[in-house]
Design a protein around this motif. Structure first.
Motif, PDB file in Angstrom:
ATOM      1  N   ILE A 143    -109.986 -31.116 -74.167  1.00 29.73           N
ATOM      2  CA  ILE A 143    -110.712 -30.610 -72.954  1.00 29.73           C
ATOM      3  C   ILE A 143    -109.812 -31.063 -71.903  1.00 29.73           C
ATOM      4  O   ILE A 143    -109.646 -30.298 -70.957  1.00 29.73           O
ATOM      5  CB  ILE A 143    -111.873 -31.611 -72.849  1.00 29.73           C
ATOM      6  N   ALA A 200    -107.115 -28.172 -71.483  1.00 32.85           N
ATOM      7  CA  ALA A 200    -107.780 -26.875 -71.138  1.00 32.85           C
ATOM      8  C   ALA A 200    -108.196 -26.923 -69.617  1.00 32.85           C
ATOM      9  O   ALA A 200    -107.954 -26.135 -68.885  1.00 32.85           O
ATOM     10  CB  ALA A 200    -109.128 -26.373 -71.886  1.00 32.85           C
ATOM     11  N   VAL A 201    -108.877 -28.232 -69.243  1.00 32.88           N
ATOM     12  CA  VAL A 201    -109.354 -28.257 -68.050  1.00 32.88           C
ATOM     13  C   VAL A 201    -108.313 -29.026 -66.884  1.00 32.88           C
ATOM     14  O   VAL A 201    -108.372 -28.462 -65.769  1.00 32.88           O
ATOM     15  CB  VAL A 201    -110.760 -29.132 -67.944  1.00 32.88           C
ATOM     16  N   VAL A 238    -108.424 -22.888 -69.094  1.00 32.63           N
ATOM     17  CA  VAL A 238    -109.819 -22.776 -69.780  1.00 32.63           C
ATOM     18  C   VAL A 238    -110.073 -21.150 -69.658  1.00 32.63           C
ATOM     19  O   VAL A 238    -110.749 -20.603 -70.397  1.00 32.63           O
ATOM     20  CB  VAL A 238    -110.685 -23.834 -69.063  1.00 32.63           C
TER      21      VAL A 238
END
Lengths: 299, 199
Positions: free
Chosen positions: A258, A261-262, A269
């Motif tokens: 997470i 990706a973020v 993302v």
């Protein structure tokens, strides 16, 4: 759709087999279970489970929950995110099929991981209806994950075997410890993504199997007994221990996934939503794949 | 104030496997089908000289393992050692069963999607955390005979007085008297006590 129907039938069949059989816990098996508890020649799983669950598991999960975001916070403040031009050309990285499969797994994880934490810290939430609902959601959202875990394994497996790039990648920790945008040795997937892939698929299957064991609890399946060589009560104890141990790893890498990706790579993302990655991002973070694509004339 | 330490003891020389304790328990507490808080088992069945029957339920252990592992802390241990739990807190995870040396905790399948409902086990006829002798307490936990000054129903109904319940000292005295009256065997730790009460 067919798959879902089959899965449902299989689950119901398993459940009915489980309940139709003579109880493996409160029936005749209760005698050897009691006599065997804590015996020298036994695995002492009952005592081991009590010790682990009673003293360490909650603390370790709390440690993970505090430590990992703290490390990310420090990384974000000191090194900061990698930013790539979103103006340039884009490269198709994920097909529609792989995006759908990934998204089903993603939704499952977004429910399963927090509800799992709520159960681990159940006493903090005071137990009762709220934690009970979380327990049910934890189980229900396992079903979509169970449906996609094998398709997900198959669709990416050919790109996931270890490569020389991965060792180089690990040595420089993927270039995430420096602000400089040097090409990073990695194919279509880097060593970090590969680790997460193997853990999420194979580890995910372990989580499903151990979780289902605990959910169905009192079943009598000869195959399971042959594989484990354990009594039903010891199978349950082993399942709970394993579910928590693999859970530590899954949760840590889920957080990493997470964060990457973020936060760590701005807009990364988007690639799993639209399927397209920025050309510059591929050039830097997946340099070996970029060279290959170039050779093939795809960029 | 000093409290007595309540313990169960089943004399395997007296238990005749009549199942009276188990039936009495199920009837007194109006337990659903499939739940038996107390069970009579025969150990070493068919082995001459070694076969004996005993009655098992929650032993209300010292440092109860169930209490240690419960993720929602639904267990509480009374001053007299009786281990009770709060069914409104329990999420039916099953961990207490994994920790229990006696296989005592049981789970009715009444939750959503056939999930395990709140755990049920022997309360030593001491009810639960709800208002003593209230309708709600009786529905969830069964009778609260201890509050009424009565002996738990299983021991009260035991025809051979194999199953005893009471403060540790009185039980130990009866045990010693019985062993010496038999004229053989040594006064050791009563069966089951090694796992439940040694800590």
């Amino acid at each position: 759709m067919k798959k879902i129907v089959y899965f449902f039938i299989a689950t119901l069949a398993l459940a009915s087999v489980a309940y139709a059989a003579e109880s493996q816990i409160w029936g005749e098996m209760r005698i050897p279970n009691i006599l065997g508890y804590g015996q020298e020649q036994s695995l002492k799983l009952g005592e081991f489970f009590t010790l682990w669950q009673g003293h360490y598991i909650t603390t370790i999960f709390l440690g993970i929950l505090i430590l990992i975001p703290t490390v990310f916070g420090i990384h974000y403040l000191i090194i900061g995110p990698k930013t790539f031009s979103h103006e340039g050309k884009k490269i198709l990285a994920f097909s529609l099929y792989s995006r759908i499969v990934h998204q089903i797994a993603a939704i499952s994880f977004i429910v399963i991981v927090p509800t799992g934490f709520i159960m681990v810290f159940g006493s903090f939430f005071g137990g009762g209806e709220f934690v009970r609902i979380c327990k049910d959601l934890h189980g229900v959202f396992t079903i979509p994950f169970a449906i996609v875990v094998i398709p997900m394994f198959l669709m990416w497996v050919k790109d996931m075997f270890i490569h020389l790039d991965d060792i180089k990648w690990l040595i420089i920790v993927g270039g995430y410890l420096s602000k400089v945008k040097n090409p990073v040795p990695a194919g279509r997937f880097n060593a970090g993504q590969k680790t997460w892939y193997w853990l999420a698929t194979l580890g995910g299957i372990v989580m499903i199997a151990t979780g289902a064991t605990m959910f169905f609890m009192d079943f009598d399946i000869a195959m399971v007994k042959n594989i484990t060589g354990l009594s039903q009560i010891d199978t349950l104890r082993a399942a709970a221990i394993l579910h928590n141990l693999v859970g530590f790893a899954v949760v840590i890498l889920f957080f990493v996934h997470i964060y990457m990706a973020v936060f760590a790579i701005k807009g990364a993302v988007q690639s799993i939503i639209t399927g397209y990655m920025e050309e510059e991002e591929v050039k830097i973070l997946h340099s070996s794949w970029y060279r290959k694509l170039k050779k093939q004339g795809k960029v | 104030m000093d409290y007595a330490r309540m313990k169960f003891y089943c004399d395997e020389h007296r238990c005749i496997e009549c199942d009276g304790c188990s039936v009495a328990c199920a009837e007194a507490h109006e337990l659903p089908v499939g739940i038996s808080r107390r069970k009579v088992v025969t150990i070493n069945e068919g082995i001459e000289g070694k076969e004996f029957s005993t009655s098992i339920a929650c032993m209300h252990c010292t440092d109860a393992p169930c209490e240690q592992v419960c993720p929602v802390d639904c267990f509480y241990i009374r001053e007299d050692g009786i281990v009770l739990h709060d069914k409104d807190k329990c999420i039916g995870c099953g961990y207490c069963l994994y920790a229990c040396p006696f296989g005592a905790p049981q789970f009715p399948r009444d939750g959503a999607f056939g999930a395990k409902g709140a755990m049920d086990k022997c309360t030593m006829c001491a009810g639960g955390p709800l208002e003593t002798n209230s309708k709600h307490e009786r529905e969830l936990y069964g009778q609260n005979r201890i509050a009424e000054g009565k002996v738990p129903v299983c021991a009260a109904m035991c025809s051979t007085k194999a199953l005893l319940v009471g403060d540790a000292e009185s039980i130990a005295n009866i045990y010693r008297t019985r062993v010496s009256a038999r004229g053989h065997g040594t006064v050791g730790v009563p069966y089951g006590w090694d796992k439940a009460y040694t800590k």
